[in-house]
Design a protein around this motif. Structure first.
Motif: not given
Length: 65
Positions: A3-9, A36-37, A40, A43-44
């Motif tokens: 599963k890909r882990l996604v951490y909200a900003w 973070r990568s 990411s 993009k942010r």
């Protein structure tokens, strides 16, 4: 299946990103600090209208030993 882990900003993450960018911290170092990568972070920063300084590239000079 992985599963890909996604951490909200969080607002704190965004504030830290802005603060580090204003101080002139490079992309790679911001990514490490925020865990973070680099993509990411880029993009942010683009979404927030924040400019992150580019790390200078060093040219190879074969005459230098």
């Amino acid at each position: 299946m992985l599963k890909r882990l996604v951490y909200a900003w969080t607002p704190e993450d965004e504030a830290k990103l802005k603060e580090l960018a204003q101080k002139g911290v490079y992309l790679r170092h911001i990514a490490i600090k925020l865990k973070r990568s680099e993509s990411s972070i880029k993009k942010r920063a683009r979404d927030l209208g924040v400019t992150i300084p580019r790390m200078p590239r060093f040219r190879f000079d074969p005459r230098v030993r």
